[in-house]
Design a protein around this motif. Structure first.
Motif, short mmCIF file in Angstrom:
data_model
loop_
_atom_site.label_atom_id
_atom_site.label_comp_id
_atom_site.label_asym_id
_atom_site.label_seq_id
_atom_site.Cartn_x
_atom_site.Cartn_y
_atom_site.Cartn_z
N ALA A 138 8.62 -17.51 2.19
CA ALA A 138 8.04 -17.42 0.84
C ALA A 138 6.85 -18.36 0.69
O ALA A 138 5.84 -18.02 0.07
CB ALA A 138 9.11 -17.72 -0.21
N ALA A 139 6.96 -19.57 1.26
CA ALA A 139 5.86 -20.52 1.16
C ALA A 139 4.63 -20.01 1.91
O ALA A 139 3.50 -20.10 1.41
CB ALA A 139 6.29 -21.87 1.71
N LEU A 140 4.83 -19.47 3.10
CA LEU A 140 3.68 -18.95 3.86
C LEU A 140 3.02 -17.80 3.12
O LEU A 140 1.78 -17.68 3.09
CB LEU A 140 4.14 -18.51 5.24
N LEU A 141 3.81 -16.92 2.52
CA LEU A 141 3.23 -15.79 1.78
C LEU A 141 2.37 -16.28 0.63
O LEU A 141 1.22 -15.84 0.46
CB LEU A 141 4.35 -14.89 1.27
N LEU A 142 2.90 -17.22 -0.17
CA LEU A 142 2.15 -17.70 -1.32
C LEU A 142 0.92 -18.51 -0.92
O LEU A 142 -0.16 -18.35 -1.49
CB LEU A 142 3.08 -18.55 -2.21
N ILE A 143 1.07 -19.37 0.08
CA ILE A 143 -0.05 -20.21 0.51
C ILE A 143 -1.18 -19.37 1.07
O ILE A 143 -2.36 -19.57 0.74
CB ILE A 143 0.44 -21.25 1.55
N LEU A 144 -0.87 -18.41 1.94
CA LEU A 144 -1.92 -17.60 2.55
C LEU A 144 -2.61 -16.71 1.53
O LEU A 144 -3.84 -16.56 1.55
CB LEU A 144 -1.33 -16.75 3.68
N ARG A 145 -1.84 -16.11 0.64
CA ARG A 145 -2.47 -15.22 -0.35
C ARG A 145 -3.33 -16.01 -1.33
O ARG A 145 -4.36 -15.50 -1.78
CB ARG A 145 -1.40 -14.41 -1.09
N HIS A 146 -2.91 -17.21 -1.65
CA HIS A 146 -3.73 -18.00 -2.57
C HIS A 146 -4.97 -18.55 -1.89
O HIS A 146 -6.09 -18.44 -2.40
CB HIS A 146 -2.90 -19.14 -3.15
N ARG A 147 -4.81 -19.13 -0.70
CA ARG A 147 -5.91 -19.86 -0.07
C ARG A 147 -6.83 -18.96 0.77
O ARG A 147 -8.03 -19.22 0.83
CB ARG A 147 -5.36 -20.98 0.80
N VAL A 148 -6.28 -17.94 1.39
CA VAL A 148 -7.12 -17.08 2.24
C VAL A 148 -7.68 -15.90 1.43
O VAL A 148 -8.86 -15.59 1.53
CB VAL A 148 -6.33 -16.57 3.46
N LEU A 149 -6.83 -15.24 0.64
CA LEU A 149 -7.29 -14.11 -0.16
C LEU A 149 -7.85 -14.53 -1.51
O LEU A 149 -8.44 -13.71 -2.21
CB LEU A 149 -6.15 -13.11 -0.36
N GLY A 150 -7.63 -15.77 -1.91
CA GLY A 150 -8.19 -16.24 -3.17
C GLY A 150 -7.56 -15.64 -4.40
O GLY A 150 -8.22 -15.52 -5.44
#
Length: 644
Positions: A138-150
């Motif tokens: 869950a943390a990886l999903l949220l972190i990547l979508r926020h930081r990589v996809l903006g």
């Protein structure tokens, strides 16, 4: 009805988007998925609040069809559940970045799906007492979508998820993990995503097998936290922090002279922020915290001691163990290798990493779009409308030699029809001469009118607009079309030859575009339709595709949806669907629905019943008994529709 207007109907909009993305879309049924070639979507009413979610799901699945190598994906996904989840997460990020480059508008489309999920209470950060595998994924999903996809709607959940991640797993592991995540922006293929997922799992395996210290001084924990903050900022900015350090290389937080500390011992370097704590820090290091269930903001206490984590979630530096008193430290070190072996044999009793590696599907975070799919499917049946499907088009194989034979069989008929239609259209494009008082051309038959004072002796001609019509011919190839007509010929052969003759004639007329399709699909598949000729293709070169046989039932509604979607996207001002059928449709109500939508949207449906009365379905149509009658009916209707 599914929609009051055809333009807003789900199949029509989905077809338009599918053509834009270059993918096949099928609307209807009880699934929302893709197989790498076709996308399935449930049908939704025009006023459904889930329409934006459907378009976001379509954009996401279209990016999979365009950019995912399903062979590589399926081969790499056959490993552990954690590995499969990691691959799916990385590939989702990669393909959404790719489709945003191709179609920038999809960024807002996909962001609306995230907004809907947040409004529905989804995409919440993990809790301290969740399964470690749930926390990690869950943390990886949220972190990547926020930081990589903006995706800004995930800002707060991503921050909270990172705090829980850092409190659950060792700081060194989080440091290396965030270092690997800096490579996500540069992934160029499914194979590279699979390779990165494998390296992440190898990192987890290595950390789980390595002996872990049981105590970390607060100064070291502070230094590691600061280093990890730098990692997260690098991921946020999308810049590399370099290749994660190997086990035999010094990292930034432990760069000190050789021999400064023993291998595996905690870093004793003092942190400036914690040195002022004095003697309170030393006493706090051995204190066992009792607030196990309370959430923490990740900051050190006044004493500088690391916080105690909830039971079962491990510590910030030692997975699966609690902080021990100094007397038990040597015992814990001696039992390190034994504990690792025991944890591997009994994952449920091991630390967080052992539990992650042994996790099953139910222990992981949900797939991003799984809830959206379920809600869309459940709402597709709430309004009580028909679940008619938009079939997927398939290309009919074209046999050149057979096509030449068939072309010769209909050549005489098509030639006569061409001459007849062209002459008719040419004459209709010119009005009869109108008598006027001025002009350059006299009308000899009116010269005698000058004796009675009539000065209208000149002719004036006005050219009319050429036909601007798009035709879509639908040929019924159901099993009953194998029945012979009164002339002895099979009905399906008469229908196919007549359709070929009409198509050959229509394409020779300026301003007319024609397409021909047969239903059901090859093998009798009612969810598919066979394309014989597309708009712009040479009918003669596609004559070999008309060598078809009867099969299956009569999915008239699905065929009409396909033809209507095709004509809606055409630039011609007039649009006509010409249907040749010999039976009752499988779904009468669905056929009536789409015919009504066509008429309301300006598309003219015309029916030709072969030994069957179709007047109950079609306002304009005819009934024929023999082959000659069918051809004559086709010719008469074509004339009527071209010059009306």
């Amino acid at each position: 009805m599914t929609s009051t207007t055809l333009k807003n109907a789900m199949p029509i909009v989905a077809t338009a988007l599918g053509r834009k993305f270059g993918v096949q879309v099928q609307v209807g049924g009880q699934q929302a998925a893709t197989d790498g070639q076709t996308i399935w979507l449930p049908d939704l009413p025009a006023d459904s609040h889930l329409r934006p979610v459907a378009w976001g799901l379509l954009a996401h699945e279209a990016s999979h069809v365009r950019h995912t190598d399903m062979v590589v994906y399926q081969a790499a996904a056959g490993h552990s559940p954690v590995r499969r989840y990691l691959l799916n997460l990385l590939e989702d990020i990669r393909i959404e970045l790719a489709i945003r480059r191709d179609y920038p508008g999809t960024e807002a489309t996909l962001a609306r799906v995230i907004d809907w999920m947040r409004a529905e209470g989804q995409l919440e950060p993990p809790k301290f007492d969740d399964h470690p595998a749930q926390i990690l994924t869950a943390a990886l999903l949220l972190i990547l979508r926020h930081r990589v996809l903006g995706q800004q709607a995930l800002s707060q959940p991503a921050q909270q998820a990172e705090r829980v991640l850092r409190q659950t797993f060792p700081a060194a592991l989080v440091h290396r993990l965030l270092g690997l995540l800096t490579e996500v922006r540069g992934l160029r293929s499914t194979a590279e995503a699979a390779d990165l997922a494998e390296r992440i799992q190898q990192l987890l395996d290595a950390e789980a097998q390595a002996p872990q210290p049981t105590e970390v001084p607060s100064s070291d924990a502070d230094a590691e936290t600061e280093s990890d903050d730098g990692d997260s900022q690098a991921v946020d900015a999308g810049t590399d922090v370099g290749v994660p350090p190997r086990d035999d290389e010094p990292t930034q937080e432990n760069q000190e002279p050789d021999g400064a500390r023993e291998e595996g011992a905690p870093n004793d370097a003092a942190d400036p922020t914690s040195s002022s704590a004095g003697d309170d820090e030393a006493s706090a290091e051995s204190e066992v915290r009792q607030d196990a269930g309370a959430e923490t903001d990740g900051d050190q206490s006044d004493s500088g001691a690391p916080d105690r984590l909830p039971e079962g979630s491990g510590s910030a530096s030692t997975p699966g163990t609690e902080y021990a008193d100094p007397a038990a430290d040597s015992m814990a070190r001696a039992a390190g290798s034994e504990s690792s072996a025991q944890g591997a044999g009994d994952p449920a009793s091991g630390g967080p990493l052992q539990r992650v590696l042994a996790a099953g599907e139910g222990d992981l975070a949900d797939d991003l779009f799984s809830r959206a799919r379920q809600v869309m499917i459940s709402h597709s049946g709430d309004a009580g409308f028909s679940l008619s499907k938009l079939p997927v088009a398939e290309e009919a194989s074209c046999h050149p030699r057979l096509g030449e034979v068939l072309h010769r069989q209909v050549e005489a008929t098509s030639r006569a029809l061409i001459a007849r239609l062209q002459g008719l259209v040419q004459s209709s494009r010119m009005d009869r001469p109108q008598a006027v008082c001025r002009g350059r051309t006299l009308v000899p038959a009116r010269l005698h009118r000058s004796g009675v004072g009539d000065a209208r002796l000149f002719a004036r001609r006005r050219e009319r607009v050429a036909p601007n019509t798009a035709f879509h011919l639908l040929v019924d190839l159901s099993g009953s079309m194998n029945n012979p007509t009164s002339s002895g010929r099979r009905a399906f052969r008469v229908a196919l030859e007549s359709a070929l003759a009409v198509a050959l004639a229509l394409e020779r007329i300026p301003g007319v575009s024609v397409a021909v399709s047969a239903f059901p699909g090859l093998g009798g598949d009612e969810e598919r339709i066979t394309r014989l000729v597309q708009h712009g293709q040479s009918v003669r070169q596609r004559a070999g595709a008309f060598q078809q046989g009867p099969r299956g039932g009569t999915p008239l509604a699905q065929a009409l949806w396909y033809a209507a979607a095709d004509l809606t996207l055409r630039p011609e001002t007039r649009r006509v669907i010409l249907v040749m059928t010999d039976g009752v449709p499988n779904d009468w109500a669905a056929a009536v629905e789409i015919l009504g939508l066509c008429e309301a949207s300006g598309i003219e449906p015309v029916g030709i019943g072969i030994a069957c009365d179709v007047s109950a379905l079609f306002r304009v149509g005819t009934r024929v008994q023999e082959a000659g009658d069918l051809k004559q009916a086709l010719f008469g209707l074509a004339e009527r529709l071209l010059v009306a």
